[in-house]
Enzyme design. Structure first.
Site: not given
Length: 377
Positions: A156, A321, A354
């Site tokens: 991320s 995601d 995610h």
């Protein structure tokens, strides 16, 4: 440093590095001095060639793996990935985790005392960017006597930092692991971040960011921000499988209190986060996400941004995601290939959205292990 035996970690102790050389930030602001809290895992080899920097995401910190002496439930956020014999093997690599500047887990940030005023920085702490974080991480590397990282890794926002390393200091990183990341946020993602910030800023207890002097925290706003964010980190499939439409008490209450299990879960997560995280840090972290856009100085040409990159890359995405979709990772891969860089890419089937990059998934971990096994130290 983390103490370990051949099979498992024992305990870890955070360390502090202080820097008194002024730091010039991208915003134009200057910090005369600052501290970074960090942890290390494994042993630095004699050639100092086996160091791996792991960069954290929005709500992460320096505590990657292992436990603290006073808390047997304090496993690090990537404990399933890092350790002796694990995918990122601490018997081979010397790992470093650092709490980013502006954080709220020990590094200098909004809740720290500004020596010029004797009070918390609060809203006066300058906005920081991914580029600023990389600058501080380079200083930490120098402090530790590390000229080049075997790898810089992160998921991320951490993956964005890994990308920035390859742009700003191409000679100091040999491999970059970019997981569940993107080269810039979409308009939708910026919108999510702004709604989260507005929830915090409009909380009556925010006090313009100076809630410290009032002895309160903007708990309601931070709670809502986390609830919103948490929804975006999950997938519809994972939420359906875990919660469905299950009722907490088995029947409709015909009111506005918690009825569905998903409501109970989100409120619990929001309350937990609000008791552990600083609201001003949340604002800073989301702004750093919004501002990250390495293609912008190159007329929005991402391939041009990577013109001087030298690293080898592992880029990973996850099928469910939807916040940083696989297409965002494929855009990074295309830009890297345009520069004839060595790239390994995989799109991993996962139902966790995610948050997949944090999960213990056999296929995912095998991919990381296979890549790291081939990193020469």
């Amino acid at each position: 440093m983390l103490m370990q035996d051949s099979n498992s970690f024992s305990t870890v102790t955070p360390q502090v590095a202080r820097f008194d050389t002024p730091l010039h930030l991208k915003s134009g602001a200057v910090l005369d001095s600052y501290e970074l809290v960090y942890e290390t895992y494994g042993e630095l080899n004699a050639a100092r060639s086996n160091a791996v920097l792991v960069c954290h995401a929005l709500s992460g910190n320096h505590h990657l793996a292992g436990l603290y002496d006073d808390n047997p439930k304090s496993a690090g956020w990537w404990n399933n990935m890092i350790g002796p014999g694990k995918s990122i093997d601490t018997q081979k690599f010397f790992l470093i985790g650092v709490n980013n500047l502006g954080g709220c887990h020990g590094s200098t940030g909004p809740a720290s005392i500004d020596v010029r005023t004797g009070k918390c920085y609060g809203p006066n702490f300058p906005v920081v960017t991914v580029e600023d974080w990389v600058q501080t991480q380079v200083r930490l590397a120098d402090y530790l006597g590390i000229d080049q990282f075997a790898a810089v890794a992160g998921g991320s926002l951490g993956g964005m930092q890994a990308l920035q390393w390859t742009l700003d200091f191409p000679e100091r990183v040999r491999h970059a692991l970019v997981i569940a990341a993107a080269a810039k946020l979409t308009a939708q993602n910026i919108a999510f971040n702004d709604v989260a910030r507005q929830a915090i800023i409009t909380d009556p207890d925010f006090h313009g960011g100076d809630y410290y002097s009032h002895g309160v925290i903007p708990r309601r706003g931070l709670r809502l921000a986390r609830m919103l964010g948490h929804i975006t980190y999950l997938s519809d499939d994972s939420m359906a499988a875990k919660f469905g439409r299950e009722l907490r008490n088995g029947a409709l209450a015909f009111g506005y209190d918690v009825e569905f299990e998903i409501e109970s879960y989100l409120r619990y997560q929001g309350d937990k986060f609000a008791s552990q995280f600083d609201a001003n840090t949340y604002l800073l972290m989301t702004k750093a996400l919004d501002y990250f856009d390495p293609a912008f100085p190159h007329n929005n040409d991402l391939s041009a941004a990577f013109r001087f990159a030298r690293a080898n890359f592992l880029v990973l995405s996850f099928t469910t995601d939807w916040r940083f979709s696989p297409e965002r990772s494929r855009a990074i891969v295309r830009a890297l290939l345009d520069n004839e860089l060595n790239v390994s890419y995989a799109e991993i089937t996962s139902s966790h959205g995610h948050d997949s990059f944090l999960m213990e998934d056999r296929h995912y971990h095998r991919l990381v292990r296979a890549y790291m096994d081939n990193v020469v130290v």
